[in-house]
Design an enzyme around this catalytic site. Structure first.
Site, PDB file in Angstrom:
ATOM      1  N   LEU A  36       0.815  -1.218   0.000  1.00 45.39           N
ATOM      2  CA  LEU A  36       0.000   0.000   0.000  1.00 45.39           C
ATOM      3  C   LEU A  36       0.843   1.261   0.000  1.00 45.39           C
ATOM      4  O   LEU A  36       0.457   2.279  -0.559  1.00 45.39           O
ATOM      5  CB  LEU A  36      -0.931   0.009   1.225  1.00 45.39           C
ATOM      6  CG  LEU A  36      -1.992  -1.095   1.270  1.00 45.39           C
ATOM      7  CD1 LEU A  36      -2.720  -1.068   2.613  1.00 45.39           C
ATOM      8  CD2 LEU A  36      -2.980  -0.952   0.127  1.00 45.39           C
ATOM      9  N   GLY A  37       1.984   1.222   0.655  1.00 46.10           N
ATOM     10  CA  GLY A  37       2.813   2.430   0.724  1.00 46.10           C
ATOM     11  C   GLY A  37       3.813   2.340   1.855  1.00 46.10           C
ATOM     12  O   GLY A  37       4.057   1.269   2.411  1.00 46.10           O
ATOM     13  N   SER A  40       5.258   5.177   8.924  1.00 49.71           N
ATOM     14  CA  SER A  40       6.343   5.560   9.821  1.00 49.71           C
ATOM     15  C   SER A  40       7.109   4.292  10.193  1.00 49.71           C
ATOM     16  O   SER A  40       6.547   3.331  10.684  1.00 49.71           O
ATOM     17  CB  SER A  40       5.781   6.239  11.078  1.00 49.71           C
ATOM     18  OG  SER A  40       4.819   5.422  11.696  1.00 49.71           O
ATOM     19  N   TYR A  41       8.407   4.277   9.900  1.00 52.40           N
ATOM     20  CA  TYR A  41       9.339   3.205  10.237  1.00 52.40           C
ATOM     21  C   TYR A  41       9.206   1.941   9.386  1.00 52.40           C
ATOM     22  O   TYR A  41       9.934   1.000   9.601  1.00 52.40           O
ATOM     23  CB  TYR A  41       9.240   2.816  11.729  1.00 52.40           C
ATOM     24  CG  TYR A  41       9.346   3.987  12.641  1.00 52.40           C
ATOM     25  CD1 TYR A  41      10.559   4.630  12.820  1.00 52.40           C
ATOM     26  CD2 TYR A  41       8.232   4.479  13.304  1.00 52.40           C
ATOM     27  CE1 TYR A  41      10.659   5.728  13.649  1.00 52.40           C
ATOM     28  CE2 TYR A  41       8.328   5.581  14.131  1.00 52.40           C
ATOM     29  CZ  TYR A  41       9.542   6.192  14.302  1.00 52.40           C
ATOM     30  OH  TYR A  41       9.643   7.280  15.119  1.00 52.40           O
ATOM     31  N   VAL A  44       3.806  -0.696   4.409  1.00 50.87           N
ATOM     32  CA  VAL A  44       2.463  -1.140   4.775  1.00 50.87           C
ATOM     33  C   VAL A  44       1.883  -1.973   3.635  1.00 50.87           C
ATOM     34  O   VAL A  44       1.952  -1.577   2.468  1.00 50.87           O
ATOM     35  CB  VAL A  44       1.537   0.051   5.087  1.00 50.87           C
ATOM     36  CG1 VAL A  44       0.171  -0.440   5.551  1.00 50.87           C
ATOM     37  CG2 VAL A  44       2.161   0.932   6.176  1.00 50.87           C
ATOM     38  N   ASP A 149       0.502  14.668  15.059  1.00 49.40           N
ATOM     39  CA  ASP A 149       0.747  14.737  13.609  1.00 49.40           C
ATOM     40  C   ASP A 149      -0.580  14.682  12.850  1.00 49.40           C
ATOM     41  O   ASP A 149      -0.733  13.923  11.891  1.00 49.40           O
ATOM     42  CB  ASP A 149       1.675  13.602  13.165  1.00 49.40           C
ATOM     43  CG  ASP A 149       2.381  13.919  11.852  1.00 49.40           C
ATOM     44  OD1 ASP A 149       2.335  15.092  11.426  1.00 49.40           O
ATOM     45  OD2 ASP A 149       2.963  13.003  11.256  1.00 49.40           O
TER      46      ASP A 149
END
Length: 487
Positions: A36-37, A40-41, A44, A149
């Site tokens: 999917l993309g 963070s870290y 996915v 965020d």
């Protein structure tokens, strides 16, 4: 005789992975479908839970990443149980990766939808999304958690139109002994003034970010997005609160909602609970009004994926044809060399050889990337490196990352003589810029690009000078407060 039709019992809904599932290898429990993309870290992926058939999202995190931050994210997700916050199902260790299994939101982020449709949202659509987002923030703030965020890229929609808060890579927990935080974490354009000033902040920092997000959904980008991020860092605390570029396009209720979010004094800023009672939010329509835009965005995404697949198939065919041509030892030459033979080369044009190709392939064959955009920095999720150097404010790391990207993009380009050393060129004292007329457009453009690093350096020097004057004053104020408390 009457026949009885047997119906398969409905599959149960996945709420949390049981102990039996967690002891197995993740491939035994899930089928990974597609990437999917970047989150963070880690990356996915979309996957399916074999037992229930439920679609989930799996974040695969390399163990060399900052485990402390990953554990914090898991801890925060574990503690949350709200329909307005992305659910956490469980975790696995697989080879060198940690697999974090989360709720899947099929429509993607609000920023993805805006980009895919190339269209901003209407007031009705914004009100519906804000209502769910505020319920998520109300829940988090009640649990003494700050998201830190909030932006359109971290508000996910499922296919029914329900908005959920995601990406807790920088979220923080407020404890009784630490009522406020004084670390700069978040995305620069969405940061509250008190966060930038490092004077400590609490949950209402998320409300400022929500106000910026409301403008982002209405106009397609946050305020100050057209200027250098370092300048924005200085302008946000000093300038009046931002508002719409064309206020006359928006209703009084919407304008007032944004105004209540963007109050510079945290003590006077509205809370999530108060904003849920605002007329703009109270009059929000049901999630059904979001289904058309979700369907439109998903159609665009599907067409892009199909186009990318066609490009890959076409490239594979061209590769196959080229392989067939190159499979022989000798290839008949063309043009003036008719009747001669020469060895076929598989090297690129830039390989500094004396042999030319019969057919020139593109220098970079297309590769299919699922859900990739040109504007990666605004995507749904992205890896954050701010924890690699805890002592450094995260927005400075943001700028350093940008500088690295610029250096990579410009690698290998020759710099014209007058631009090789930016320090060689001084601003004329008499203001005479006639000499610029003799420069080429390319020279002028490169000169302009070279000004940004110079400006960043000057701004950083000003910031340090300002901080050196400001800190003693803050220390003196703090000392006086302590003395007053002692009395």
């Amino acid at each position: 005789m009457e026949t009885v039709q047997l119906r398969n019992p409905p599959r149960r809904q996945l709420k949390k992975l049981d102990e039996d599932s967690l002891t197995k290898q993740p491939e035994e429990v899930f089928d990974v479908l597609e990437k999917l993309g970047e989150g963070s870290y880690g990356s996915v992926y979309k996957a399916i839970h074999k037992e229930t058939g439920q679609i989930v999202a799996i974040k695969q995190v390399p163990v060399e990443s900052d485990l402390q931050e990953i554990i914090k994210e898991i801890s925060i997700m574990q503690q949350c149980d709200s329909p307005h916050v992305v659910k956490y199902y469980g975790s696995y260790f697989k080879n060198t990766d940690l697999w974090i299994v989360m709720e899947y939101c099929g429509a993607g982020s609000v920023s993805d939808i805006i980009r895919l449709r190339n269209k901003t949202l209407t007031e009705d659509e914004i009100a519906t999304i804000l209502q769910s987002t505020l319920k998520g923030l109300e829940y988090l703030h009640f649990m003494r958690k700050i998201h830190r965020d909030i932006k359109a890229g971290n508000i996910l929609l499922n296919t029914e139109g329900h908005a959920k808060l995601a990406d807790f890579g920088v979220a923080g927990q407020l404890t009784d002994t630490m009522a406020k935080r004084n670390t700069v974490i978040g995305t620069p354009f969405w940061m509250a003034p008190e966060v930038i000033q490092e004077i400590g902040y609490n949950c209402v920092a998320d409300i400022w970010s929500l106000g910026i997000t409301a403008i982002e959904m209405a106009e397609g980008k946050p305020p100050y997005a057209d200027i250098h991020p370092m300048r924005a860092i200085f302008m946000i605390p000093t300038n009046p609160p931002p508002t719409f570029r064309k206020p006359e396009l928006w209703s009084d209720n919407f304008t007032d909602f944004v105004r209540q979010c963007l109050v510079k004094s945290p003590d006077q800023r509205a809370t999530a609970t108060q904003l849920l009672q605002h007329p703009f939010v109270k009059s929000a329509k049901g999630v059904s009004i979001l289904r058309d835009l979700i369907n439109e965005a998903m159609d665009v995404k599907l067409k892009r994926q199909e186009a990318q697949q066609r490009e890959v198939d076409q490239d594979d065919e061209e590769n196959s044809e080229e392989d067939e041509l190159d499979s022989g030892t000798m290839v008949r030459a063309v043009g003036d060399e008719m009747g001669t033979v020469r060895v076929a080369s598989t090297m690129s044009d830039g390989a500094n050889t004396m042999i030319e190709h019969d057919d020139t392939l593109p220098s970079q064959l297309g590769t299919m990337v699922i859900n990739a955009d040109d504007e990666e920095e605004e995507g749904t999720m992205k890896r954050r490196d701010e924890t690699m150097q805890p002592a450094k404010p995260s927005f400075l790391e943001y700028f350093e990352q940008k500088e690295k990207e610029n250096q990579i993009n410009s690698f290998g380009k020759s710099v014209p003589g007058p631009l090789k050393n930016s320090s060689d060129w001084k601003v004329p004292q008499d203001g005479d810029y006639e000499f610029l007329k003799s420069w080429t457009v390319e020279d002028l453009q490169k000169r302009l690009l070279a000004l940004d690093p110079m400006m960043e350096q000057e701004i950083e020097e000003i910031r340090q000078k300002y901080q050196s004057k400001r800190q003693p004053i803050l220390d003196a104020i703090e000392a006086k407060k302590r003395r007053q408390q002692n009395f």
